[in-house]
Design a protein around this motif. Structure first.
Motif: not given
Length: 393
Positions: A370-375, A357-363
């Motif tokens: 800074a480049i962070d990780i989002y969920l 169910n989990r989707i992660v990406w960068n932005a």
């Protein structure tokens, strides 16, 4: 247009329509195949019954007139069977010969500018004067077999002998072939034998019987070879997956995809998940049920890329609204959902991955850029988009 030799001692140039352009004599039977230089000139190796020696000549492609002749490749045999091979990048010619009467491979370092230059030779330390035709590996190494003897590897220019191995079966006239991955396929009296680039045996296919004359052709991981029993055989490793894309090398050969490239059509979908792996414009993929499903193409002209798949769900980048966003398509429900729009950070949302169910990406996020990780958790939609790294570089 093709150039062929004959036992009568003539070289013929045949047009695509089947007519004869010219023919020329070379003082002896021509058993070996001609080779072409980058200039279009034809290199012919043959027995010269006048000398008598084995030699090669270079012929003008337009007229058949010899522009160079007389390079001595050793004492005359009844037939000369080793075809010349040209390294087009280095401009070198390699050919098996009988310069010592016991079997030799010879090289002309610059066959175009200095066709009569110093011929370097390396003795094949095995019995028998007859050699097969040389084969060139991806890195320029040379491989040659000798009747009743070894398969031998030399560095470019015959600088050093890399190794020599004795196959299980006897070598006759069939030459080795080299795959795109550097593997060597050698026809012998027991069938087809495979070696890696270091000469280590990999496998043998003995059920097809002996192979004395036919050299294998290699295409997309599939080997084609004629046997002494009169059969044309196709061989492939049904389990090997050289590029790790989920398709075996055999399956890639059937589909026409590149067994050394995970994404043959460069559409960001690995061949194993791509219903149209040879068509980068097709917006289709495969989920785990193995059935092709159409993924909505979004707005006309928009790009979908960086695809990731989990069971019935596909996540991908989509720029239909300007900046790149993260979208989800669910095959089970037939619905498309925008997961992360560009207003979250006012920067592109990139490189999605999905697990359950989990989707992660960068932005990138303010204020540090800074480049962070989002969920985003499909099982807990009320939590919304969560910044997992919170501006930590």
């Amino acid at each position: 247009t093709g150039d062929i030799g004959g036992i009568s001692g003539e070289i013929l140039r045949i047009s695509p329509a089947g007519g004869e352009d010219w023919s020329t004599g070379v003082n002896g039977p021509v058993i070996a195949s001609p080779a072409l230089l980058a200039t279009g000139h034809i290199v012919v190796a043959h027995l010269d019954t006048v000398s008598p020696t084995n030699r090669y000549d270079i012929l003008d492609p337009g007229t058949g007139v010899s522009t160079f002749g007389g390079a001595n490749l050793g004492p005359a045999l009844t037939f000369f069977t080793s075809s010349p091979v040209i390294d087009s990048l280095a401009g070198s010619l390699y050919i098996g010969s009988t310069a010592t009467g016991t079997g030799t491979i010879s090289a002309v370092p610059d066959i175009i500018s200095a066709p009569g230059g110093v011929i370097s030779s390396a003795l094949l330390f095995t019995a028998g004067p007859d050699t097969t035709s040389p084969a060139l590996g991806p890195g320029g190494d040379i491989y040659i077999g000798q009747a009743g003897g070894n398969l031998t590897s030399f560095s470019p220019g015959l600088g050093t002998q890399n190794w020599a191995v004795t196959p299980s079966g006897l070598i006759s006239f069939a030459s080795p072939s080299i795959g795109a991955d550097g593997k060597i396929y050698l026809p012998t009296g027991v069938g087809l034998e495979a070696f890696d680039a270091s000469g280590n045996p990999l496998w043998q296919e003995t059920s097809i019987g002996s192979i004395a004359f036919s050299s294998p052709a290699v295409h997309n991981g599939v080997l084609y070879v004629g046997t002494d029993a009169g059969n044309l055989v196709a061989l492939a490793n049904s389990a090997n997956d050289a590029d790790g894309d989920g398709l075996s090398d055999h399956e890639e050969g059937v589909l026409g995809t590149n067994p050394l490239l995970p994404d043959t059509d460069f559409d960001d979908v690995n061949d194993g998940f791509d219903a149209f792996p040879n068509d980068g414009g097709a917006s289709l993929t495969l989920d785990t049920d193995g059935i092709a499903h159409t993924v909505p193409a979004g707005v006309q002209g928009a790009d979908q890329s960086q695809v990731a798949v989990w069971e019935d769900r596909v996540v991908y980048e989509d720029n239909r609204n300007g900046l790149t966003e993260i979208w989800l398509y669910d095959f089970a429900t037939g619905t498309e959902t925008r997961i992360a729009d560009s207003t979250i950070t006012n920067t592109p949302q990139l490189l999605p991955e999905i697990n359950g169910n989990r989707i992660v990406w960068n932005a990138r996020s303010a204020p540090s850029n800074a480049i962070d990780i989002y969920l985003y958790d499909l099982g807990n939609p009320g939590a919304g988009v969560v910044n997992l790294t919170n501006d930590v570089d």
